[in-house]
Design a protein around this motif. Structure first.
Motif, mmCIF file in Angstrom:
data_model
loop_
_atom_site.group_PDB
_atom_site.id
_atom_site.type_symbol
_atom_site.label_atom_id
_atom_site.label_comp_id
_atom_site.label_asym_id
_atom_site.label_seq_id
_atom_site.Cartn_x
_atom_site.Cartn_y
_atom_site.Cartn_z
ATOM 1 N N VAL A 1 1.122 -5.291 2.516
ATOM 2 C CA VAL A 1 -0.243 -5.711 3.319
ATOM 3 C C VAL A 1 -0.593 -6.732 2.688
ATOM 4 O O VAL A 1 -0.135 -7.401 1.837
ATOM 5 C CB VAL A 1 -1.178 -4.297 2.826
ATOM 6 N N HIS A 2 -1.591 -7.552 3.544
ATOM 7 C CA HIS A 2 -2.176 -8.686 3.000
ATOM 8 C C HIS A 2 -3.281 -8.356 1.885
ATOM 9 O O HIS A 2 -3.228 -9.401 1.135
ATOM 10 C CB HIS A 2 -2.875 -9.402 4.272
ATOM 11 N N GLU A 3 -3.870 -7.391 1.962
ATOM 12 C CA GLU A 3 -4.960 -7.225 1.007
ATOM 13 C C GLU A 3 -5.161 -5.730 0.946
ATOM 14 O O GLU A 3 -4.881 -4.912 1.798
ATOM 15 C CB GLU A 3 -6.137 -7.768 1.519
ATOM 16 N N LEU A 4 -5.539 -5.400 -0.305
ATOM 17 C CA LEU A 4 -5.734 -4.114 -0.827
ATOM 18 C C LEU A 4 -6.886 -4.073 -1.868
ATOM 19 O O LEU A 4 -6.599 -4.843 -2.967
ATOM 20 C CB LEU A 4 -4.454 -3.527 -1.555
ATOM 21 N N GLU A 5 -8.084 -3.488 -1.675
ATOM 22 C CA GLU A 5 -9.079 -3.078 -2.440
ATOM 23 C C GLU A 5 -9.011 -1.728 -3.404
ATOM 24 O O GLU A 5 -8.820 -0.592 -2.562
ATOM 25 C CB GLU A 5 -10.221 -3.293 -1.842
ATOM 26 N N CYS A 6 -9.226 -2.023 -4.697
ATOM 27 C CA CYS A 6 -9.174 -0.727 -5.492
ATOM 28 C C CYS A 6 -10.392 -0.785 -6.365
ATOM 29 O O CYS A 6 -10.233 -1.940 -7.201
ATOM 30 C CB CYS A 6 -8.015 -0.411 -6.231
ATOM 31 N N ASP A 7 -11.222 -0.212 -6.472
ATOM 32 C CA ASP A 7 -12.473 -0.043 -7.557
ATOM 33 C C ASP A 7 -13.156 -1.287 -7.577
ATOM 34 O O ASP A 7 -13.440 -1.947 -8.792
ATOM 35 C CB ASP A 7 -11.890 0.537 -8.833
ATOM 36 N N GLY A 8 -13.451 -2.175 -6.486
ATOM 37 C CA GLY A 8 -14.280 -3.240 -6.519
ATOM 38 C C GLY A 8 -13.184 -4.514 -6.783
ATOM 39 O O GLY A 8 -13.775 -5.824 -6.690
ATOM 40 N N THR A 9 -12.024 -4.227 -6.954
ATOM 41 C CA THR A 9 -10.984 -5.433 -7.283
ATOM 42 C C THR A 9 -10.149 -5.531 -6.152
ATOM 43 O O THR A 9 -9.496 -4.665 -5.571
ATOM 44 C CB THR A 9 -10.147 -5.134 -8.440
ATOM 45 N N SER B 1 9.605 -7.414 -10.380
ATOM 46 C CA SER B 1 8.808 -6.500 -11.025
ATOM 47 C C SER B 1 7.812 -6.149 -10.307
ATOM 48 O O SER B 1 7.566 -6.331 -9.151
ATOM 49 C CB SER B 1 8.253 -7.159 -12.484
ATOM 50 N N GLU B 2 7.619 -4.678 -10.760
ATOM 51 C CA GLU B 2 6.694 -3.802 -9.953
ATOM 52 C C GLU B 2 5.575 -3.440 -10.717
ATOM 53 O O GLU B 2 5.920 -3.078 -12.092
ATOM 54 C CB GLU B 2 7.105 -2.836 -9.143
ATOM 55 N N GLU B 3 4.217 -3.434 -10.350
ATOM 56 C CA GLU B 3 2.987 -3.199 -11.205
ATOM 57 C C GLU B 3 2.501 -2.337 -10.298
ATOM 58 O O GLU B 3 1.704 -2.742 -9.311
ATOM 59 C CB GLU B 3 2.266 -4.344 -11.829
ATOM 60 N N THR C 1 -2.629 5.963 -7.476
ATOM 61 C CA THR C 1 -2.044 4.777 -7.293
ATOM 62 C C THR C 1 -1.800 4.438 -5.804
ATOM 63 O O THR C 1 -1.310 4.915 -5.080
ATOM 64 C CB THR C 1 -0.678 5.134 -7.712
ATOM 65 N N PRO C 2 -2.701 3.739 -5.280
ATOM 66 C CA PRO C 2 -3.117 3.407 -3.968
ATOM 67 C C PRO C 2 -1.978 2.258 -3.483
ATOM 68 O O PRO C 2 -2.019 2.043 -2.212
ATOM 69 C CB PRO C 2 -4.478 2.882 -3.645
ATOM 70 N N GLY C 3 -1.454 1.781 -4.345
ATOM 71 C CA GLY C 3 -0.512 0.789 -4.043
ATOM 72 C C GLY C 3 0.079 0.032 -5.180
ATOM 73 O O GLY C 3 -0.152 0.581 -6.227
ATOM 74 N N ARG C 4 0.782 -1.022 -5.152
ATOM 75 C CA ARG C 4 1.381 -1.722 -6.177
ATOM 76 C C ARG C 4 1.515 -3.402 -5.777
ATOM 77 O O ARG C 4 1.498 -3.564 -4.567
ATOM 78 C CB ARG C 4 2.698 -1.139 -6.467
ATOM 79 N N ALA D 1 0.764 -1.283 0.004
ATOM 80 C CA ALA D 1 -0.033 -0.080 0.096
ATOM 81 C C ALA D 1 0.892 1.204 0.152
ATOM 82 O O ALA D 1 2.064 1.312 0.658
ATOM 83 C CB ALA D 1 -0.857 0.064 1.265
ATOM 84 N N ALA D 2 0.389 2.324 -0.687
ATOM 85 C CA ALA D 2 1.152 3.544 -0.834
ATOM 86 C C ALA D 2 1.186 4.226 0.532
ATOM 87 O O ALA D 2 -0.120 4.336 0.964
ATOM 88 C CB ALA D 2 0.729 4.343 -2.214
ATOM 89 N N VAL D 3 2.113 4.626 1.037
ATOM 90 C CA VAL D 3 2.177 5.534 2.379
ATOM 91 C C VAL D 3 3.089 6.691 2.043
ATOM 92 O O VAL D 3 4.017 6.562 1.084
ATOM 93 C CB VAL D 3 2.676 4.665 3.387
ATOM 94 N N PRO D 4 3.004 7.671 3.000
ATOM 95 C CA PRO D 4 3.893 8.807 2.678
ATOM 96 C C PRO D 4 5.409 8.646 2.634
ATOM 97 O O PRO D 4 5.830 7.886 3.519
ATOM 98 C CB PRO D 4 3.723 9.639 3.874
ATOM 99 N N GLY D 5 5.980 8.649 1.587
ATOM 100 C CA GLY D 5 7.383 8.466 1.458
ATOM 101 C C GLY D 5 7.674 7.074 0.754
ATOM 102 O O GLY D 5 8.756 6.680 0.747
ATOM 103 N N GLY D 6 6.778 6.224 0.628
ATOM 104 C CA GLY D 6 7.122 5.119 -0.170
ATOM 105 C C GLY D 6 5.853 3.866 0.083
ATOM 106 O O GLY D 6 4.858 4.376 -0.252
ATOM 107 N N PHE D 7 6.249 2.624 0.187
ATOM 108 C CA PHE D 7 5.234 1.659 0.163
ATOM 109 C C PHE D 7 5.302 0.914 1.501
ATOM 110 O O PHE D 7 6.536 0.515 2.029
ATOM 111 C CB PHE D 7 5.115 0.863 -1.345
ATOM 112 N N ARG D 8 4.431 0.194 1.992
ATOM 113 C CA ARG D 8 4.418 -0.798 2.875
ATOM 114 C C ARG D 8 3.523 -2.120 2.571
ATOM 115 O O ARG D 8 2.589 -2.142 2.042
ATOM 116 C CB ARG D 8 4.025 -0.393 4.413
#
Length: 450
Positions: A94-102, A140-142, A151-154, A85-92
């Motif tokens: 997470v087990h799960e991330l939901e975006c637009d119902g996915t 790779s990063e998507e 971009t809430p995460g990757r 998940a996107a956080v200030p200054g980078g990413f951390r």
């Protein structure tokens, strides 16, 4: 050679993905938390689970001294998939991330790897050829992009490097038809990694569902399951570790062998009615399809997020037309008139050499037959606690039986059982070996109804 190899590949694909992901195809399911059970060759420095780091395949060939040997190594290479998940200054992570119902889940996947080499048989006699297999790591990063452009995460995916070796040798065996024994040792020799302390981490450096396809340009492999009599001793001398070689291809073909991590029979085949991979080959396609349809929408949502192959199963189950579903119910392969025996195999009448009503057995010098009275003395080998209540009771012998191993048994009814006549009429008896009874003689007999 390519046609038999391609035919064998269909079966090998089923082996490759055996147990890849089990119904209900969700990451949260208990049976999907401990994954990769078949054909796992861990790196030699990981020993916590006692899983092997090598396999050995030995098989027999005839008239193949000048053949070309084609070896095709296939395995799954575990791919770490981590959602961040996107956080200030980078990413951390997470087990799960939901975006637009996915939903995006942290859950490892796997990539199919395949390495092929061709070796002349004459170069394998009296020496051992080594083939080095190197699979490099990658990362790779998507980005996960929302409909609004945020971009809430990757999703970060990575393969760890894997290194293996194939050690191949052949030897001429005594006997006719130019008998040759081919030996292939597959070893995981991945260099030590300090961070891989758990099985999940070690699996990323492992060969999963590892198997070999072996083919020859001339000569034939011999079945190790049902070898010809002249080669039986040589077949029994073949040593296979963590693998099971069988003939594959059309029935009668003997130029390709599948060295499988699971037990198969010669010339295994994929049912033509099967609409696609279900990864749970110990189950039935129809049952898995119907079960998948019963998943709730929330369960299907998680299954789709678990793995792309799971998403494909969910989609296929919903789209399969009725006529294809009906095909899953069963198929008649051969038509004919079955032979009907005069009596079923379990009926004593099926064996003319036995007669439970008149056969007898001698115990302590006394002939015991139908109508004899005995005292029950259940032995120590009995595992049923109920037997202790039968010790010392008297009984009437109703039949003397012979089992498939040639051992005699006595069918009895208890003297003090008020339901003995009912049991007798229905053939419901207690069974004891001759050394678990004592004959009753003289004054012990008393009176008992016939």
């Amino acid at each position: 050679m390519s046609v038999p190899m391609d035919t064998a590949r269909k079966v090998a694909d089923a082996v490759l993905y055996e147990g890849y992901l089990l119904y209900p195809y969700r990451a949260s399911a208990a049976k999907n938390r401990l994954r990769w059970q078949f054909g796992v060759l861990v790196p030699p420095w990981y020993s916590a689970t006692a899983e092997p780091s090598r396999s050995v395949t030995e098989c027999l060939l005839e008239r193949s001294a000048n053949a070309l040997v084609r070896l095709r190594l296939r395995f799954l290479h575990v791919k770490e998939r981590r959602v961040e998940a996107a956080v200030p200054g980078g990413f951390r992570p997470v087990h799960e991330l939901e975006c637009d119902g996915t939903t995006h889940l942290t859950f490892d996947e796997a990539t199919a790897r395949e390495v092929e080499t061709v070796l002349p048989m004459p170069h394998l006699f009296g020496t051992e050829r080594t083939v080095v297999v190197r699979v490099p790591g990658d990362r790779s990063e998507e980005p996960i992009v929302s409909a609004s452009g945020d971009t809430p995460g990757r999703v970060v995916t990575a393969h760890q490097p894997v290194r293996a070796v194939l050690r191949v040798a052949a030897e001429r065996m005594p006997g006719p038809y130019g008998l040759v024994r081919l030996r292939v040792r597959l070893e995981n020799v991945t260099e030590p990694v300090r961070a891989a302390a758990t099985r999940e981490q070690a699996l990323r450096h492992s060969l999963v569902a590892a198997h070999l396809l072996l083919g020859v340009t001339s000569g034939n492999f011999l079945s190790l399951t049902d070898p010809p009599e002249w080669a039986r001793a040589a077949a029994e001398g073949c040593r296979n570790e963590n693998t099971w070689p069988v003939l594959v291809g059309e029935p009668g073909q003997r130029d390709v062998v599948l060295s499988s991590p699971i037990i198969l029979y010669d010339h295994p085949d994929i049912a033509p009615e099967s609409p696609g991979d279900l990864f749970d080959s110990t189950e039935i396609d129809e049952m898995l399809h119907l079960r998948t349809l019963t998943l709730t929408e929330e369960e299907k949502r998680e299954a789709r997020a678990t793995d792309p192959r799971a998403a494909e199963i969910i989609q296929r189950a919903g789209d399969l037309p009725p006529e294809l579903v009906e095909r899953l119910h069963g198929a008649i392969r051969h038509l004919g008139t079955p032979a009907t025996p005069a009596a079923p195999w379990w009926d004593p009448a099926a064996d003319a050499g036995t007669s439970p009503d008149t056969d007898s057995v001698t115990v302590a010098g006394v002939e015991i037959a139908r109508g004899s009275r005995v005292r029950l003395t259940p032995g120590r080998r009995r595992a049923d606690a109920h037997d202790m209540f039968l010790a010392g009771k008297t009984a009437r012998v109703e039949a003397v039986l012979l089992d498939v191993d040639g051992a005699r048994y006595l069918a009895v009814t208890l003297d003090d059982d008020l339901g003995a006549d009912l049991h007798r009429s229905h053939g419901r008896f207690l069974y004891f070996a001759p050394d678990e009874i004592e004959p009753l003689t003289g004054g012990e007999l008393g009176e008992v109804s016939a």
